[in-house]
Write an enzyme that holds these catalytic residues in place. Structure first.
Site, PDB file in Angstrom:
ATOM      1  N   ASP A  67     -38.218 -21.650 -17.930  1.00 59.57           N
ATOM      2  CA  ASP A  67     -38.491 -20.241 -17.703  1.00 59.57           C
ATOM      3  C   ASP A  67     -39.847 -20.024 -17.034  1.00 59.57           C
ATOM      4  OD1 ASP A  67     -40.125 -20.871 -19.965  1.00 59.57           O
ATOM      5  OD2 ASP A  67     -38.564 -20.151 -21.303  1.00 59.57           O
ATOM      6  N   ASN A 136     -38.414 -16.239 -33.736  1.00 60.60           N
ATOM      7  CA  ASN A 136     -37.192 -15.453 -33.861  1.00 60.60           C
ATOM      8  C   ASN A 136     -35.948 -16.266 -33.489  1.00 60.60           C
ATOM      9  OD1 ASN A 136     -37.351 -15.630 -31.086  1.00 60.60           O
ATOM     10  ND2 ASN A 136     -37.623 -13.436 -30.731  1.00 60.60           N
ATOM     11  N   HIS A 138     -35.503 -17.992 -30.579  1.00 56.61           N
ATOM     12  CA  HIS A 138     -35.143 -18.109 -29.169  1.00 56.61           C
ATOM     13  C   HIS A 138     -35.310 -19.541 -28.666  1.00 56.61           C
ATOM     14  CE1 HIS A 138     -39.518 -16.933 -27.888  1.00 56.61           C
ATOM     15  NE2 HIS A 138     -39.369 -18.239 -27.731  1.00 56.61           N
ATOM     16  N   GLU A 143     -33.445 -14.387 -26.073  1.00 60.79           N
ATOM     17  CA  GLU A 143     -33.857 -13.723 -27.300  1.00 60.79           C
ATOM     18  C   GLU A 143     -32.658 -13.435 -28.206  1.00 60.79           C
ATOM     19  OE1 GLU A 143     -36.869 -13.715 -27.873  1.00 60.79           O
ATOM     20  OE2 GLU A 143     -38.148 -12.941 -26.279  1.00 60.79           O
TER      21      GLU A 143
END
Length: 255
Positions: A67, A136, A138, A143
């Protein structure tokens, strides 16, 4: 799924680096999938040391990063292009022409995603993919609750928890970008082999969800349960909340 628990974060980082060095020895023209953030820094440090010692030759390798932030020039110190140069690319014998990241500066981010995805399809899939895991859950910047991308690389709006977690890397008064370009979870799962590194007590809860919870996009890392060759490499603290059969029984390897 395989789980390897090692005594310390440094041990876990060195183990992952050794896996990458072994991959390069076995297949010098390997395609390596790379990650960024705080977790892989020790891995890259160990790989750079292995290169200096003659144990890791990157000359024929090719890399793809997961990314990049949207809107950051690659010269910005918090761009992932700058991160990779500082932590690995400038420290090993890897030609810039053989390193690939999504173009966060592109005028048309959707076009940049399509180009990156085509490039990955041409050279990939990754022989060995490195992942971290967000607090979280990811992987990449996929996400929780994401809708599966119709292609591969796509633009995402970053979860507020992700932006808070990454704010520590930015200077005072700087804002974490709101959007990023990321490889899709489906594309990540195409890698031939995946190793996810998690260290520290802060990751213990999400590691449990990824390894022991239901498979779904509420915890994107749980999708790795579907992969035929995925390994979680953990330190004692990150493994601290796993059930005994996960943390001590087959198919665990304990270092």
């Amino acid at each position: 799924m395989k789980v390897m628990v090692l005594p310390s974060a440094a041990d876990a980082e060195h183990h992952v680096a050794a896996l990458f060095a072994k991959q390069l020895r076995r297949k010098p023209d390997s395609v390596l999938g790379l990650a960024t953030g705080g977790t892989p820094v020790g891995v890259y440090r160990a790989l750079a040391a292995a290169h200096r010692a003659g144990a890791a030759d990157f000359a024929r390798a090719r890399t793809f990063n997961l990314d990049e932030y949207a809107g950051l020039p690659e010269t910005h110190p918090q761009s992932y292009a700058a991160y990779m140069k500082a932590h690995l690319f400038d420290l090993v014998n890897l030609s810039p022409a053989r390193t690939h990241l999504p173009d966060g500066e592109a005028a048309n981010a959707e076009d940049a995603c399509r180009f990156y995805d085509a490039l990955y399809r041409y050279y990939g899939p990754a022989d060995l993919q490195l992942l971290g895991i967000g607090l979280n859950g990811h992987i990449g910047f996929n996400e929780p609750g994401f809708a599966p991308a119709p292609g591969g690389t796509h633009v995402v709006r970053l979860d507020e928890s992700t932006r808070r977690a990454n704010a520590r890397f930015f200077g005072e008064g700087e804002q974490v970008p709101e959007y990023a370009l990321t490889m899709s979870a489906g594309r990540i799962l195409q890698a031939r082999s995946i190793v996810l590194l998690a260290t520290g007590a802060a990751k213990a809860t999400i590691v449990v969800r990824a390894l022991e919870g239901p498979i779904g996009t509420d915890c994107p890392a749980s999708l790795l349960q579907l992969h035929p060759d995925a390994t979680f490499v953990l330190d004692i603290e990150a493994a601290g909340k796993l059930e005994p059969e996960t943390a001590a029984g087959p198919p665990l390897e304990r270092g």
